[in-house]
Write a protein that holds these residues in place. Structure first.
Motif, PDB file in Angstrom:
ATOM      1  N   SER A 141      32.437  66.125 -63.918  1.00 53.95           N
ATOM      2  CA  SER A 141      31.947  66.565 -62.597  1.00 53.95           C
ATOM      3  C   SER A 141      32.387  67.987 -62.304  1.00 53.95           C
ATOM      4  O   SER A 141      31.607  68.804 -61.818  1.00 53.95           O
ATOM      5  N   VAL A 142      33.679  68.278 -62.596  1.00 49.82           N
ATOM      6  CA  VAL A 142      34.205  69.610 -62.275  1.00 49.82           C
ATOM      7  C   VAL A 142      33.433  70.664 -63.063  1.00 49.82           C
ATOM      8  O   VAL A 142      32.969  71.674 -62.521  1.00 49.82           O
ATOM      9  N   GLN A 143      33.278  70.364 -64.369  1.00 51.59           N
ATOM     10  CA  GLN A 143      32.529  71.282 -65.238  1.00 51.59           C
ATOM     11  C   GLN A 143      31.107  71.468 -64.690  1.00 51.59           C
ATOM     12  O   GLN A 143      30.602  72.575 -64.609  1.00 51.59           O
ATOM     13  N   HIS A 144      30.503  70.313 -64.293  1.00 50.40           N
ATOM     14  CA  HIS A 144      29.152  70.377 -63.741  1.00 50.40           C
ATOM     15  C   HIS A 144      29.109  71.215 -62.493  1.00 50.40           C
ATOM     16  O   HIS A 144      28.216  72.027 -62.300  1.00 50.40           O
ATOM     17  N   ARG A 145      30.131  70.975 -61.644  1.00 51.75           N
ATOM     18  CA  ARG A 145      30.188  71.724 -60.386  1.00 51.75           C
ATOM     19  C   ARG A 145      30.315  73.213 -60.669  1.00 51.75           C
ATOM     20  O   ARG A 145      29.662  74.035 -60.059  1.00 51.75           O
ATOM     21  N   GLN A 146      31.196  73.524 -61.661  1.00 54.97           N
ATOM     22  CA  GLN A 146      31.393  74.945 -61.990  1.00 54.97           C
ATOM     23  C   GLN A 146      30.101  75.548 -62.524  1.00 54.97           C
ATOM     24  O   GLN A 146      29.722  76.656 -62.160  1.00 54.97           O
ATOM     25  N   GLN A 151      27.878  75.990 -59.693  1.00 57.54           N
ATOM     26  CA  GLN A 151      28.303  77.140 -58.886  1.00 57.54           C
ATOM     27  C   GLN A 151      27.906  78.447 -59.553  1.00 57.54           C
ATOM     28  O   GLN A 151      27.432  79.372 -58.912  1.00 57.54           O
ATOM     29  N   ASP A 203      35.235  62.703 -67.481  1.00 59.65           N
ATOM     30  CA  ASP A 203      34.540  63.039 -66.238  1.00 59.65           C
ATOM     31  C   ASP A 203      34.236  64.541 -66.265  1.00 59.65           C
ATOM     32  O   ASP A 203      35.160  65.353 -66.309  1.00 59.65           O
TER      33      ASP A 203
END
Ligand code: ADP
Length: 660
Positions: free
Chosen positions: A247-252, A255, A245
């Motif tokens: 998502s966190v990397q994508h979110r970062q 951001q 997953d």
């Protein structure tokens, strides 16, 4: 050597050579026979007829506990216990360990008595290792945060770990036997075909970034690694896939991208507004940029400013809403929600302003006024000038909750600081522009004012030169002196102005009788200003004050001069002195042209001349200086007037005062 199968030796030899480890004991457990395989397994050659129960060096239970020799399976069988098989671990003299399955069986003699036992030993060490390895692998797969899934070439899910459950939301039971398609967004189904055909060709797919569907229908970004799974014959029978997953990397990343974009915006807007000097232009540019970057439905910039007379005005610019949306609502600044911003206390950011304890505290609206655009998410950032003065606020609203985040707050704060600098600059520019215009106007006026008495003096002198008539000479000498006095007064005022500006207007306090001063002045005026009478009224015989006598005389002269000057049709002006416990009040009243209400405050500012007297000469300095002098005595000066109905100027001097 040939051995006859009917001979016992034949079987003994067969057993000796057998690859299966075996040994025998007599009824006391003493070793009677063991084969080569047993010796190899034990790593030693025990002594026949001496060693008991077992030939191994040390024995352990499978869980690692030591096992006494007389408790070993062989010993227990000899004691009469019946055993099918048992697992033990032996340590060999070289300290290596072996896992064994042992099958001890009793031997009975012809009389049916237990005469000994035989034991067969099977080395299961490699099998145990495989089992251990697979347990470790299972634990790794189970505990992995990544989804580890295997599927057949037809796309049927065959294994599913906890990571997969966590990422995709399905339990193992829900997905085993189902097609992998349940995880693939419909528009990406072709992608799965491509993956499977690569796998069929034995090609592994590494870190392929795509999107997958969770049980709740949410799309999540994942990184996929898919490898072919082969059977023992090396045929590709399926695929194992690891999905991470991201998502966190994508979110970062998102951001980071947003932060970079915000920084770019902050610097771009900084550059744009630093080049602008027009207030409305700055307000609009800042409102547009901040509304866009915060994702607000609408944004507003309220800017507190003052006009020349020091009156508070409020300018505002809007983005995302028409002006009519706010025009009729007014701008209540003192509500519990707004005031922290207008007082510059803090940034207010709320996911749902309706839940703020301060919301709805103030009447009449108790919340948003009717007709206001819907506001749930709310953010307000004070705009504070470099001097620390709050010059306005930036306000943002959105009908949905949770729209504004920390990064929005940070960007708006940066832009707000830049806006404050730009607005300060623009204000300074406006001030310089106004001062410049005033200076030009003043120079023209001053030249004219100075020239008029000079021209009169010159004409008088020309007449004096030509005439010997004593009466005429006297008249024109007096006229000249009058004009010279006027000139003197003007020049003194100009000097005083520069002193006030430089903070060097000196005050010399002395005690004097104001009534005597007023009477002397009236006497002087009787000679110089014959057009008007000055009617003095004072209820007492003496009015003692401690003040700068010359400056108070200057104020009185100015007020009386104005009263005469601005009441050309009248014959009289009135001077009144009043004494009370707290101080004295001086009033100068005339029946002249009066002053419009909106100009009554302005006439005390520098160079200001009211619009109703274009033909009456003056520099607009007298009242400014008078106010300065009275305020330095901690007194107050003011006016009451109605246009066309005369003016009443007054000032008071407190009884106990010190000059500033
Ligand atoms: P100046 O008389 O030289 O213009 P002042 O500072 O004394 O300057 O007065 C400022 C302005 O106030 C005047 O230009 C005039 O418009 C108004 N003013 C002052 N005194 C009176 C008065 N008694 N009646 C009407 N207007 C007055």
């Amino acid at each position: 050597m040939t051995i006859d199968p009917s001979d016992d030796q034949y079987y003994k030899e067969l057993l000796l050579q057998s690859p299966i480890a075996a040994y025998t004991c007599d009824a006391q457990g003493v070793l009677t026979f063991y084969n080569h395989a047993a010796a190899a397994l034990w790593g030693r050659h025990p002594e026949i007829g001496k060693d008991r129960w077992c030939g191994s060096w040390k024995i352990f239970h499978p869980d690692g506990r030591p096992m006494a020799l007389d408790e070993c399976p062989m010993a227990r069988v000899l004691q009469g216990t019946e055993l099918q098989q048992e697992e033990i671990v032996i340590e060999r003299p070289d300290h290596s360990l072996r896992s064994l399955l042992v099958f001890p069986r009793p031997i009975f003699n012809a009389a049916g008595q237990r005469s000994g036992a035989h034991n067969t030993l099977v080395d299961i060490s490699s099998h145990k290792k495989d089992e251990e390895r697979s347990t470790i692998w299972s634990a790794i797969v189970a505990s992995s945060g990544d989804a580890i899934i295997s599927k057949t070439l037809e796309g049927i899910i065959t294994t599913w770990n906890r990571g997969a459950e966590k990422i995709f939301g399905y339990t193992e039971n829900e997905v085993i036997g189902k097609k992998i398609d349940i995880l693939i967004p419909p528009d990406l189904l072709a992608e799965e075909k491509m993956i499977i055909s690569s796998i069929r060709e034995g090609i592994r797919i590494d870190h392929y970034q795509t999107t997958r569907l969770t049980k709740t229908g949410q799309l999540i970004p994942i990184s996929l690694t898919v490898s072919p799974v082969k059977d023992k014959q090396g045929r590709i029978v399926g695929a194992s896939k690891i999905a991470r997953d991201i998502s966190v990397q994508h979110r970062q990343e998102e951001q980071l991208r947003q932060t970079a974009q915000s920084l770019e915006l902050v610097s771009a807007i900084g550059k744009i507004i630093s080049e602008k000097l027009d207030v409305n232009d700055i307000l609009q540019k800042v409102t547009d940029a901040t509304t866009k970057v915060t994702g607000a439905a609408f944004g507003a910039f309220f800017y507190n400013t003052q006009n020349e007379a020091g009156e508070a005005l409020m300018l505002y610019s809007l983005c995302g809403a028409p002006r009519e949306a706010f025009e009729h609502l007014g701008m209540p600044r003192n509500t519990a929600i707004f005031s922290p911003t207008f007082n510059g206390e803090a940034i207010l950011r709320s996911d749902d302003i309706r839940k703020d304890p301060r919301y709805g505290l103030n009447s009449p609206n108790r919340g948003m006024p009717q007709g206001h655009l819907p506001v749930v998410s709310y953010m307000a950032v004070p705009v504070v000038s470099t001097s620390g003065k709050v010059i306005g606020g930036l306000f943002f609203g959105h009908p949905k909750p949770g729209v504004f985040r920390q990064e929005h707050e940070d960007v708006v704060s940066s832009i707000a600081s830049q806006a404050a600098v730009a607005l300060d600059n623009s204000r300074l520019f406006e001030e310089v522009k106004t001062l410049n215009a005033k200076k030009d106007e003043f120079i023209a006026l001053a030249s004219h004012e100075l020239k008029t008495p000079l021209t009169t003096i010159k004409s008088c002198l020309q007449i004096l030169q030509k005439t010997d008539d004593e009466k005429v000479r006297k008249l024109f000498v007096e006229k000249s002196i009058n004009q010279a006095d006027k000139l003197n007064l003007l020049v003194s005022d100009l000097f005083d102005i520069s002193k006030v500006e430089a903070g060097k207007l000196q005050m010399t306090v002395e005690r004097f009788d104001l009534l005597v001063l007023a009477q002397d002045l009236i006497e002087t005026f009787r000679h110089s200003r014959e057009s008007h009478d000055i009617a003095l009224s004072c209820a007492v015989q003496e009015v003692w004050v401690a003040a700068d006598k010359q400056r108070i005389e200057q104020v009185l002269t100015n007020l009386l001069n104005n009263a005469i000057k601005y009441s050309p049709g009248a014959k009289r002006v009135y001077l009144q002195l009043q004494q009370s416990d707290t101080g004295i009040t001086v009033t100068v009243k005339d029946e002249g042209i009066g002053i419009a209400p909106d100009e009554q405050k302005k006439i005390f500012t520098r160079f200001y001349r009211a619009g109703s007297n274009p033909n009456i000469s003056g520099l607009g300095l007298g009242l400014y200086l008078s106010r300065e002098i009275i305020e330095r005595h901690r007194g107050h000066i003011g006016v009451q007037s109605e246009p066309g109905k005369g003016a009443t100027f007054y000032f008071n001097l407190p009884l106990r005062h010190e000059t500033r």
